[in-house]
Scaffold this active site. Structure first.
Site, PDB file in Angstrom:
ATOM      1  N   GLY A  10       8.685  19.194  -7.148  1.00 42.02           N
ATOM      2  CA  GLY A  10       7.949  18.263  -6.692  1.00 42.02           C
ATOM      3  C   GLY A  10       7.393  18.284  -5.343  1.00 42.02           C
ATOM      4  O   GLY A  10       8.265  18.914  -4.467  1.00 42.02           O
ATOM      5  N   GLY A  15       9.551  15.760  -1.890  1.00 43.67           N
ATOM      6  CA  GLY A  15       9.602  17.166  -2.246  1.00 43.67           C
ATOM      7  C   GLY A  15       9.314  17.926  -0.930  1.00 43.67           C
ATOM      8  O   GLY A  15       9.911  18.740  -0.557  1.00 43.67           O
ATOM      9  N   PHE A 117       3.833  -7.310   5.369  1.00 42.05           N
ATOM     10  CA  PHE A 117       3.673  -6.786   3.737  1.00 42.05           C
ATOM     11  C   PHE A 117       4.551  -7.914   3.070  1.00 42.05           C
ATOM     12  O   PHE A 117       5.536  -8.674   3.715  1.00 42.05           O
ATOM     13  CB  PHE A 117       4.294  -5.612   3.613  1.00 42.05           C
ATOM     14  CG  PHE A 117       3.416  -4.427   3.205  1.00 42.05           C
ATOM     15  CD1 PHE A 117       2.102  -4.414   3.634  1.00 42.05           C
ATOM     16  CD2 PHE A 117       3.844  -3.518   2.403  1.00 42.05           C
ATOM     17  CE1 PHE A 117       0.852  -3.558   2.958  1.00 42.05           C
ATOM     18  CE2 PHE A 117       2.780  -2.685   1.952  1.00 42.05           C
ATOM     19  CZ  PHE A 117       1.537  -2.624   2.166  1.00 42.05           C
ATOM     20  N   LEU A 243      -4.304   0.155  -8.930  1.00 48.02           N
ATOM     21  CA  LEU A 243      -4.021  -0.770  -7.826  1.00 48.02           C
ATOM     22  C   LEU A 243      -4.992  -1.276  -6.829  1.00 48.02           C
ATOM     23  O   LEU A 243      -5.734  -0.447  -6.556  1.00 48.02           O
ATOM     24  CB  LEU A 243      -2.865  -0.089  -7.370  1.00 48.02           C
ATOM     25  CG  LEU A 243      -2.008  -1.169  -6.179  1.00 48.02           C
ATOM     26  CD1 LEU A 243      -1.405  -1.862  -6.665  1.00 48.02           C
ATOM     27  CD2 LEU A 243      -1.257  -0.005  -4.879  1.00 48.02           C
ATOM     28  N   ARG A 277       6.913  -8.903  -4.734  1.00 51.72           N
ATOM     29  CA  ARG A 277       5.888  -8.385  -5.824  1.00 51.72           C
ATOM     30  C   ARG A 277       6.633  -9.180  -7.300  1.00 51.72           C
ATOM     31  O   ARG A 277       5.761  -9.700  -7.876  1.00 51.72           O
ATOM     32  CB  ARG A 277       6.068  -7.094  -6.113  1.00 51.72           C
ATOM     33  CG  ARG A 277       5.363  -6.460  -5.009  1.00 51.72           C
ATOM     34  CD  ARG A 277       5.477  -4.899  -5.088  1.00 51.72           C
ATOM     35  NE  ARG A 277       4.568  -4.463  -3.935  1.00 51.72           N
ATOM     36  CZ  ARG A 277       4.541  -2.882  -3.721  1.00 51.72           C
ATOM     37  NH1 ARG A 277       5.339  -2.172  -4.365  1.00 51.72           N
ATOM     38  NH2 ARG A 277       3.849  -2.700  -2.719  1.00 51.72           N
ATOM     39  N   GLU A 371      11.008   8.625  -5.623  1.00 51.51           N
ATOM     40  CA  GLU A 371      10.891   7.597  -6.770  1.00 51.51           C
ATOM     41  C   GLU A 371      11.654   8.077  -7.966  1.00 51.51           C
ATOM     42  O   GLU A 371      12.133   6.974  -8.757  1.00 51.51           O
ATOM     43  CB  GLU A 371       9.733   7.344  -7.175  1.00 51.51           C
ATOM     44  CG  GLU A 371       9.455   6.030  -8.066  1.00 51.51           C
ATOM     45  CD  GLU A 371       7.829   5.458  -8.369  1.00 51.51           C
ATOM     46  OE1 GLU A 371       7.102   5.957  -7.589  1.00 51.51           O
ATOM     47  OE2 GLU A 371       7.845   4.969  -9.332  1.00 51.51           O
ATOM     48  N   ARG A 382      11.723  -3.756  -5.444  1.00 49.06           N
ATOM     49  CA  ARG A 382      11.567  -2.939  -4.244  1.00 49.06           C
ATOM     50  C   ARG A 382      10.673  -3.738  -3.339  1.00 49.06           C
ATOM     51  O   ARG A 382       9.392  -4.394  -4.110  1.00 49.06           O
ATOM     52  CB  ARG A 382      10.806  -1.729  -4.166  1.00 49.06           C
ATOM     53  CG  ARG A 382      10.460  -0.869  -3.264  1.00 49.06           C
ATOM     54  CD  ARG A 382       9.994   0.236  -3.588  1.00 49.06           C
ATOM     55  NE  ARG A 382       8.743   0.480  -4.249  1.00 49.06           N
ATOM     56  CZ  ARG A 382       7.313   0.450  -3.762  1.00 49.06           C
ATOM     57  NH1 ARG A 382       7.213   0.242  -2.477  1.00 49.06           N
ATOM     58  NH2 ARG A 382       6.360   0.575  -4.541  1.00 49.06           N
ATOM     59  N   SER A 387       8.928   2.130  -0.371  1.00 48.99           N
ATOM     60  CA  SER A 387       8.917   3.525  -1.209  1.00 48.99           C
ATOM     61  C   SER A 387       8.284   4.712  -0.111  1.00 48.99           C
ATOM     62  O   SER A 387       9.288   5.595  -0.323  1.00 48.99           O
ATOM     63  CB  SER A 387       8.021   3.424  -2.290  1.00 48.99           C
ATOM     64  OG  SER A 387       8.343   4.814  -3.014  1.00 48.99           O
TER      65      SER A 387
HETATM   66  C1  LIG Z   1      -1.275   3.253  -6.410  1.00 49.94           C
HETATM   67  C2  LIG Z   1      -0.330   3.295  -5.568  1.00 49.94           C
HETATM   68  C3  LIG Z   1      -0.069   2.743  -4.293  1.00 49.94           C
HETATM   69  C4  LIG Z   1       1.090   2.793  -3.539  1.00 49.94           C
HETATM   70  N1  LIG Z   1       1.138   2.439  -2.289  1.00 49.94           N
HETATM   71  C5  LIG Z   1       2.276   2.263  -1.781  1.00 49.94           C
HETATM   72  C6  LIG Z   1       2.450   1.978  -0.069  1.00 49.94           C
HETATM   73  O1  LIG Z   1       1.496   1.704   0.379  1.00 49.94           O
HETATM   74  N2  LIG Z   1       3.754   2.180   0.264  1.00 49.94           N
HETATM   75  C7  LIG Z   1       4.789   2.392  -0.316  1.00 49.94           C
HETATM   76  O2  LIG Z   1       5.631   2.426   0.512  1.00 49.94           O
HETATM   77  N3  LIG Z   1       4.743   2.881  -1.553  1.00 49.94           N
HETATM   78  C8  LIG Z   1       3.700   2.941  -2.263  1.00 49.94           C
HETATM   79  N4  LIG Z   1       3.602   3.216  -3.548  1.00 49.94           N
HETATM   80  C9  LIG Z   1       4.719   4.025  -3.868  1.00 49.94           C
HETATM   81  C10 LIG Z   1       4.690   5.250  -3.769  1.00 49.94           C
HETATM   82  O3  LIG Z   1       3.546   5.919  -3.482  1.00 49.94           O
HETATM   83  C11 LIG Z   1       5.745   6.281  -4.628  1.00 49.94           C
HETATM   84  O4  LIG Z   1       6.699   5.677  -5.036  1.00 49.94           O
HETATM   85  C12 LIG Z   1       6.141   7.537  -3.856  1.00 49.94           C
HETATM   86  O5  LIG Z   1       4.731   8.063  -2.968  1.00 49.94           O
HETATM   87  C13 LIG Z   1       6.572   8.480  -4.729  1.00 49.94           C
HETATM   88  O6  LIG Z   1       6.719   9.810  -3.824  1.00 49.94           O
HETATM   89  P1  LIG Z   1       7.491  11.004  -4.489  1.00 49.94           P
HETATM   90  O7  LIG Z   1       7.708  11.995  -3.530  1.00 49.94           O
HETATM   91  O8  LIG Z   1       8.898  10.435  -5.017  1.00 49.94           O
HETATM   92  O9  LIG Z   1       6.756  11.386  -6.020  1.00 49.94           O
HETATM   93  P2  LIG Z   1       5.136  11.876  -5.906  1.00 49.94           P
HETATM   94  O10 LIG Z   1       4.331  11.593  -4.729  1.00 49.94           O
HETATM   95  O11 LIG Z   1       4.758  11.286  -7.212  1.00 49.94           O
HETATM   96  O12 LIG Z   1       5.317  13.413  -6.271  1.00 49.94           O
HETATM   97  C14 LIG Z   1       6.006  14.025  -7.549  1.00 49.94           C
HETATM   98  C15 LIG Z   1       5.490  15.287  -7.337  1.00 49.94           C
HETATM   99  O13 LIG Z   1       6.484  16.015  -8.704  1.00 49.94           O
HETATM  100  C16 LIG Z   1       5.867  17.078  -9.256  1.00 49.94           C
HETATM  101  N5  LIG Z   1       5.939  17.063 -10.649  1.00 49.94           N
HETATM  102  C17 LIG Z   1       6.230  16.319 -11.381  1.00 49.94           C
HETATM  103  N6  LIG Z   1       6.763  16.338 -12.650  1.00 49.94           N
HETATM  104  C18 LIG Z   1       6.825  18.027 -12.507  1.00 49.94           C
HETATM  105  C19 LIG Z   1       7.114  18.999 -13.211  1.00 49.94           C
HETATM  106  N7  LIG Z   1       7.624  18.630 -14.681  1.00 49.94           N
HETATM  107  N8  LIG Z   1       7.136  20.368 -12.935  1.00 49.94           N
HETATM  108  C20 LIG Z   1       6.968  20.475 -11.776  1.00 49.94           C
HETATM  109  N9  LIG Z   1       6.405  19.290 -10.501  1.00 49.94           N
HETATM  110  C21 LIG Z   1       6.346  18.079 -11.053  1.00 49.94           C
HETATM  111  C22 LIG Z   1       4.261  16.452  -9.047  1.00 49.94           C
HETATM  112  O14 LIG Z   1       3.591  17.561  -9.184  1.00 49.94           O
HETATM  113  C23 LIG Z   1       4.237  16.056  -7.542  1.00 49.94           C
HETATM  114  O15 LIG Z   1       3.913  17.011  -6.627  1.00 49.94           O
HETATM  115  C24 LIG Z   1       2.408   3.283  -4.233  1.00 49.94           C
HETATM  116  C25 LIG Z   1       2.301   3.697  -5.627  1.00 49.94           C
HETATM  117  C26 LIG Z   1       0.986   3.806  -6.327  1.00 49.94           C
HETATM  118  C27 LIG Z   1       1.190   4.218  -7.796  1.00 49.94           C
END
Ligand SMILES: Cc1cc2nc3c(=O)[nH]c(=O)nc-3n(C[C@H](O)[C@H](O)[C@H](O)COP(=O)(O)OP(=O)(O)OC[C@H]3O[C@@H](n4cnc5c(N)ncnc54)[C@H](O)[C@@H]3O)c2cc1C
Length: 569
Positions: A10, A15, A117, A243, A277, A371, A382, A387
């Site tokens: 990830g 990540g 917020f 969103l 929320r 996440e 949350r 996040s």
């Molecule tokens: C539209 C939207 C707006 C948001 N706005 C906010 C905000 O303003 N403030 C806030 O705090 N939170 C916000 N959130 C929530 C927050 O953005 C996410 O929870 C957070 O960014 C998730 O980050 P992450 O690093 O866990 O995963 P992600 O950024 O989702 O990254 C996941 C990674 O895993 C990789 N991956 C997945 N499956 C595989 C696989 N099988 N093999 C290899 N790689 C894989 C993907 O390629 C990606 O690189 C928002 C969410 C959404 C949907």
């Protein structure tokens, strides 16, 4: 065979922060594997911002207030030791991101700007206009490149190899060539994001949010914690679920029903639109149920009105939000209110993390952050802006944790990872050669329909039992699915096939957790048990998968400072 000391799966905020910190030890070889190009990860969609009690806009703000707000927002299900650690360390993380070059918006004194917020007692959300996640991803990618992290882009994690509760390695597919590779690793960080796609098109999540790492851990024997807690964001665009950022409410947007009334006064007279929320989502659905919405059934909606903010403020603070509303709803929010309705947004539950300081899971060598993981700091609901904060902070500590694990652990057994890779090669060959069967799209649509109708914002035992039966039937159908694409290279149909399998596996855990939690808490609102029940349910759900069997256990919540009380806004 591909061999790394630390593999991070990830390349989102969690990540890349983990990869950055693991790679700070120059003796370790660190890879970051991602199914899409790193800077396209979903963190890039985070528009609103990131919470930290910097106290720039409100000098009375403090990590303690952030702690209290987060615990209250979580409906007292968050582990308070972890929340305190999180809020105390967040201001330093913002300074670190600033140092990496994240272009935060500034106040007139040149300090990082902060906006209000939902559920926050002070304006503490730091932001970069409405592109916060996007700029964080770019800054972290640069830092990782500088630190020689090896990026494996468009590689897809298929499974983790764990035998006798010992981590050996993993298997992944190079999507570009179709080759399936065994990997040896001393430690891994799973940072694969959420799985909002169990609701398929009624979600704010991108198409690739399918919980692959969560399912891989679950299949490898690591329990899922609190999967029943699904956050529905109040302001998804009515026709697509995309969103409309919380920044709209943060900047002063109004929620209006068909009678032109700011209906939040009925549900949260003090906080109004800035209530958390879960409460705002339920209020919107109640307005619709009471006939004060627009449209009917799945087409129903209420309005978000931003016109009073004026063109200048909208263009300065919400330019991308405006574009999204024009592109996907056909509405210019400078001129007109936008139709909105709740949409699945975030998974509070996820991979059970047993130590918040190292992000270790119960299997030594496997760490999880972002996440996909459940620490748990969000509990049953949350707060917006918590996040991206969780992702960068716990991503950092997962990187440090994995680095230390890698120094202690030897490489695993080659024979085991090769055997697992052969299993996947044979599966890939079978699926490419299959010419008939059940269409994946039918399985996917049915899953989304039952999840939205029966395991959505309001839940009831009888309906959830129907959902459980349907998901079991779909898991059976999945065994007879076909993908209709014989290609070796870029076989995205096969990737999608694995993703749908992962979603079904996780959807079943969500339903089981929800049926067994006979109370209403945070995002989990049961029509048949409308009260919170601390006596019986002030505890985390843990679901284990043993073969095809799911087993439920519970774990006490850690309460250090704030005993549960009625949650009023
Ligand atoms: C539209 C939207 C707006 C948001 N706005 C906010 C905000 O303003 N403030 C806030 O705090 N939170 C916000 N959130 C929530 C927050 O953005 C996410 O929870 C957070 O960014 C998730 O980050 P992450 O690093 O866990 O995963 P992600 O950024 O989702 O990254 C996941 C990674 O895993 C990789 N991956 C997945 N499956 C595989 C696989 N099988 N093999 C290899 N790689 C894989 C993907 O390629 C990606 O690189 C928002 C969410 C959404 C949907």
């Amino acid at each position: 065979m591909l061999k790394y000391d630390v593999i991070v799966v990830g390349a989102g905020g969690a990540g890349m922060m983990a990869a950055l910190y693991a790679s700070k030890d120059k003796n370790l070889r660190v890879a970051c594997l991602s199914k899409i190009f790193p800077t396209r990860s979903h963190t890039g969609a985070a528009q609103g911002g990131i919470n930290a009690a910097m106290g720039y806009r409100d000098a009375t703000d403090s990590p303690e207030k952030h702690f209290r707000d987060t615990v209250k927002g979580s409906d007292f299900l968050a582990d308070q030791d972890a929340v305190e650690y999180f809020t105390a360390n967040m201001p330093a993380i913002i300074s670190e991101l600033d140092y990496y070059g994240v272009p935060f918006s500034r106040d007139p004194n040149g300090r990082i700007a902060q906006r209000p917020f939902g559920g926050a007692s002070s304006p503490r959300t730091c932001y970069s206009a409405d592109k916060t996640g996007h700029v964080i991803l770019h800054a972290l990618y640069e830092q990782c490149l500088k630190n020689n992290v090896e990026f494996l882009d468009e590689w897809f994690l298929l499974s983790l190899v764990v035998a006798d509760e010992t981590f050996h390695g993993l298997v992944a597919m190079n999507i570009k060539t179709g080759e399936i590779h065994p990997f040896l690793a001393k430690a891994v960080v799973i940072a694969t994001g959420g799985f909002g796609r169990i609701y398929w098109n009624r979600t704010t999540n991108a198409i690739n949010m399918t919980g692959d790492g969560t399912a891989a851990c679950f299949n490898a024997g690591i329990p899922l914690k609190d999967p029943e807690f699904v956050q529905f964001h109040p302001t998804g665009l009515a026709s697509t679920g995309i969103l409309l950022s919380e920044a709209c409410r943060g900047e002063g947007g109004y929620l209006i029903n068909r009678e032109g009334e700011r209906f939040m006064k009925r549900y949260a007279p003090e906080k109004m639109e800035l209530a958390p929320r879960d409460l705002v989502s339920r209020s919107i659905e109640m307005e619709i149920k009471a006939g004060r919405g627009f449209g009917q059934g799945l087409e129903a909606y209420v309005l978000m009105d931003l016109r009073h903010l004026g063109k200048e403020k909208i263009m300065e603070r919400l330019p991308q939000v405006r574009e999204l509303a024009m592109d996907f709803e056909g509405v210019d929010l400078i001129e007109e209110p936008v139709p909105i309705r709740p949409s699945c947004h975030y998974m509070m539950g996820g991979i059970h993390v047993s130590d918040y300081a190292t992000l270790a899971t119960p299997v030594e060598g496997i760490h999880a952050a972002g996440e996909c993981a459940c620490v748990s700091i969000h509990g049953a609901n949350r707060l917006g802006g918590n996040s991206v904060a969780d992702v960068v902070l716990f991503g950092k500590y997962a990187g440090i944790g994995a680095r230390e694990s890698a120094k202690k652990r030897p490489f695993g057994l080659e024979t085991l990872v090769i055997k697992e890779a052969k299993k996947w090669e044979s599966k890939f060959a079978t699926m490419r050669n299959k010419t008939s069967g059940i269409r994946l799209v039918d399985i996917r649509n049915k899953m989304a329909e039952v999840m939205w109708n029966y395991v959505g914002i309001f839940r009831h035992e009888q309906e959830m039992r129907v959902a459980l039966e349907t998901i079991d039937q779909l898991l059976n159908d999945y065994e007879h699915a076909y993908i209709g694409d014989p290609a070796l290279r870029y076989n995205t149909a096969f990737v999608h096939y694995v993703e749908i399998g992962n979603l079904l596996t996780l959807a079943k855990a969500v339903v089981l957790g929800a049926i067994n939690r006979k109370e209403s808490r945070g995002s989990h609102a049961r029509a048949d048990y409308p009260q919170r029940d601390d006596e019986n349910f002030l505890k985390h759900t843990l679901i284990y998968k043993r073969g095809d069997r799911y087993e439920l256990k519970y774990l006490p919540v850690k309460i250090t400072k704030y005993p549960p009380e009625e949650r009023k806004y």
